[in-house]
Design an enzyme around this catalytic site. Structure first.
Site, PDB file in Angstrom:
ATOM      1  N   ARG A 236       0.850  -1.187   0.000  1.00 17.42           N
ATOM      2  CA  ARG A 236       0.000   0.000   0.000  1.00 17.42           C
ATOM      3  C   ARG A 236       0.886   1.237   0.000  1.00 17.42           C
ATOM      4  NH1 ARG A 236      -4.052  -2.193  -1.895  1.00 17.42           N
ATOM      5  NH2 ARG A 236      -5.534  -0.592  -1.292  1.00 17.42           N
ATOM      6  N   HIS A 284       0.175   0.647 -10.175  1.00 14.33           N
ATOM      7  CA  HIS A 284      -0.683  -0.163  -9.300  1.00 14.33           C
ATOM      8  C   HIS A 284      -1.328  -1.311 -10.086  1.00 14.33           C
ATOM      9  CE1 HIS A 284      -3.055   0.093  -5.282  1.00 14.33           C
ATOM     10  NE2 HIS A 284      -2.913  -1.173  -5.672  1.00 14.33           N
TER      11      HIS A 284
END
Length: 321
Positions: A236, A284
């Site tokens: 993250r 991502h």
């Protein structure tokens, strides 16, 4: 409207074409309300028990007050846990072999690229330079993985196959992967001191937010075969302090980095990461959700729930994963 045939709300903010195509085959015999379809803008959402969500529209919980189970559209759930008005009902993580395999592929690829000095050879190609570099073996390098859940454990096993030494860290230190030494919260410094390539696969919790900072980077092994430590993060973005990361990559505390997650996404155009020669940036996508696999996972969990069986992969609100 019976519980066994409750419609499903799909409120996903990614790959709209793939979602629409995937829904043609998903949830047979059950109505689906895809909130990305403008035709569903004013639909009555009362009496519906299930929602699949990823950054949903702000009025979801206000309008769908009869939800019984929420399904995250990705492996991470921090974006769900912070949603305003989140109801106190089970939240199920997306766990699937396709997602796990995609993550492991990305982690192994990044480790191999840094092992084989890919960034240097790319620069040499641009400059038309023919210089053969001294090449360490995977067995000369220790990869330390922080976050030894399903994703981290699978990546560890596959890195072992490639010949890397692999060690793992988790808060409990209890994960078990053959041939991988495990470290708990009280042995973090010892873990870091052995690590040449640090892989971040941590969920985002109060304990892990900003954990990857300058102080941590300075504790990584400095005399390894790569000539300096490497940081790889596909967990993250909130777990890394990006100002510290930029400084560490500039002053030599870190030799290089591969980053798939960031504090702000999409990564702003003025971020220094775009132009740093010792950084690999991906948007991502390390474990991008396979829409078909996601819907199949939700179908299985709904079947279990309606059969009176326990849901799998339910998030612990206390730990955040």
């Amino acid at each position: 409207m019976t519980a066994s045939k409750s419609p499903v709300i799909v409120d996903l903010r990614f790959h709209p074409d793939q979602v629409r195509e995937g829904l043609r085959r998903a949830f047979p015999g059950r109505e689906v309300i895809n909130r990305a379809d403008p035709a569903n803008a004013g639909r009555d959402l009362s009496g519906i028990h299930y929602a699949v969500l990823w950054k949903p529209q702000a009025d979801l919980f206000e309008r769908a007050k009869d939800l019984k189970v929420l399904f995250s559209g990705g492996a991470g759930v921090d974006h769900v846990l912070t949603l305003p008005g989140l109801p106190d009902i089970p939240l199920v993580r997306f766990v699937d072999h396709t997602l796990t395999t995609r993550m492991s592929e990305w982690v192994v690829m990044q480790c191999l690229m840094h092992l084989r000095q890919h960034l240097t050879y790319v620069r040499q190609q641009d400059e038309k330079v023919w210089t053969q570099l001294t090449q360490p073996e995977a067995a000369d390098v220790t990869v330390g993985i922080m976050g030894m859940g399903v994703l981290g454990s699978d990546a560890a096993r596959k890195l072992k196959v490639m010949g890397f030494n692999v060690i793992g860290w988790s808060r409990s230190g209890k994960a078990s992967v053959e041939g991988v030494d495990m470290y708990g919260a009280d042995r973090l410094d010892e873990f870091l001191g052995r690590t040449d390539i640090l892989v971040g696969l941590l969920p985002l919790t109060a304990e892990t937010r900003n954990i990857f900072d300058a102080d941590l980077f300075r504790k990584l092994r400095r005399d390894g075969a790569l000539g300096g430590p490497v940081f790889i993060n596909a967990g993250r973005g909130g777990s890394q302090v990006e100002a510290d990361l930029v400084q560490s990559l500039t002053d030599g505390t870190l030799k290089a980095a591969s980053l798939d997650v960031f504090e702000t996404e999409p990564l702003p155009a003025d971020s220094p990461f775009w132009s740093m020669e010792n950084v690999i940036v991906t948007p991502h996508v390390a474990a991008d959700s396979d829409v078909g696999a996601l819907f199949a996972h939700v179908e299985r969990q709904i079947e279990r729930f309606e059969a009176g069986e326990p849901l799998e992969h339910v998030v612990n609100r206390g730990t955040g994963y």
